[in-house]
Design an enzyme around this catalytic site. Sequence first.
Site, mmCIF file in Angstrom:
data_model
loop_
_atom_site.group_PDB
_atom_site.id
_atom_site.type_symbol
_atom_site.label_atom_id
_atom_site.label_comp_id
_atom_site.label_asym_id
_atom_site.label_seq_id
_atom_site.Cartn_x
_atom_site.Cartn_y
_atom_site.Cartn_z
ATOM 1 N N ASN A 10 0.722 -1.320 0.503
ATOM 2 C CA ASN A 10 -0.072 0.186 -0.329
ATOM 3 C C ASN A 10 0.424 1.094 -0.169
ATOM 4 O OD1 ASN A 10 -1.779 2.241 0.326
ATOM 5 N ND2 ASN A 10 -2.203 1.362 2.490
ATOM 6 N N LYS A 12 0.298 4.460 -0.249
ATOM 7 C CA LYS A 12 -0.536 5.026 0.392
ATOM 8 C C LYS A 12 -0.241 6.713 -0.524
ATOM 9 C CE LYS A 12 0.058 3.548 4.638
ATOM 10 N NZ LYS A 12 0.010 3.134 6.524
ATOM 11 N N HIS A 95 -9.135 1.580 5.247
ATOM 12 C CA HIS A 95 -8.215 1.358 5.775
ATOM 13 C C HIS A 95 -8.616 2.305 7.613
ATOM 14 C CE1 HIS A 95 -3.962 2.208 6.762
ATOM 15 N NE2 HIS A 95 -3.831 0.861 5.963
ATOM 16 N N GLU A 97 -6.391 4.562 8.124
ATOM 17 C CA GLU A 97 -6.443 5.968 8.140
ATOM 18 C C GLU A 97 -7.480 6.870 7.194
ATOM 19 O OE1 GLU A 97 -2.799 5.032 5.728
ATOM 20 O OE2 GLU A 97 -1.587 4.675 7.590
ATOM 21 N N GLU A 167 -5.331 -5.283 10.621
ATOM 22 C CA GLU A 167 -3.658 -4.077 10.408
ATOM 23 C C GLU A 167 -4.130 -3.563 12.105
ATOM 24 O OE1 GLU A 167 -2.486 -2.847 6.801
ATOM 25 O OE2 GLU A 167 -3.327 -1.684 6.929
ATOM 26 N N GLY A 173 2.800 1.819 10.645
ATOM 27 C CA GLY A 173 3.919 2.576 10.511
ATOM 28 C C GLY A 173 4.568 3.394 12.554
ATOM 29 N N SER A 213 3.588 -2.264 10.134
ATOM 30 C CA SER A 213 5.586 -2.633 10.661
ATOM 31 C C SER A 213 5.800 -3.788 9.630
ATOM 32 C CB SER A 213 5.334 -2.388 11.929
ATOM 33 O OG SER A 213 5.335 -0.665 12.090
#
Length: 250
Positions: A10, A12, A95, A97, A167, A173, A213
């Site tokens: 991904n 992003k 997702h 985010e 996730e 991250g 990660s």
Amino acid sequence: MSRKLMIAGNWKLHLTVEEAVSLAGEIASGLMREDLDILVIPGFLALEPVALSLSSSPVLVGGQNIFWEDQGAYTAEVSGPQLKAAGARYVLIGHSERRQYFNETEKTCRLRLEAALKAGLRPILCVGETLAERESGQAEGVLESQLSGGLAGLEAGQMDQVTIAYEPVWAIGTGLTASEEQAAQAHAYIRGWIGARFDKDVANSTRILYGGSVNPANAAGLLNQPEVDGALVGGASLSAESFLGIIQAA
Ligand code: 13P
């Protein structure tokens, strides 16, 4: 029932079109495994150029999001037919985010998932708890509400198009990967939930990716967990060397 592993990158909000095409080329030329599904998920602007550049490669392309209407007065949205025509085969839904910064809800995730199926795209429904939710014992409750909302009303026969990505938000991250045991436990919970909601065959054949990660050093341990069917990689997918390293570890 055997499930084909998938390694997905991904990208992003990273890379210009030129950089994305170049990275896709490096990945395609370094690829040594055809027993896995390899997916790259560029930003919308780069999607079609990347898909065209990969047309003679087994590397698949996906979108990072999808709007639920096919067309209309919805400035800045991207529809299923547009994604499909641009060369996407998969699309991320919900997702963290998007949930965190753009107010995605279970309801909008469900609408997007429906739009993906209607357009002939394979949705990857992302689920996962925050650190506060994990620490207060709510991790499974969060997974249950994200799964039941995102898959509401779906029929068992439609699940062969659906991939789930676990996730945990606290691992995205941050460099804090879920331990192999934590990943295995969450994946087992998700597979159990799918079995109860649909049936055992659906549970056994649904691919569940881990994201958060993942890097070349920790990939083998995570991917060795029998319930983990692949990885959804963020940061480490932005360099061909580390993404290929993860593929090699699978
Ligand atoms: P990182 O691999 O950078 O933690 O991101 C994971 C992710 O969000 C993939 O969708």
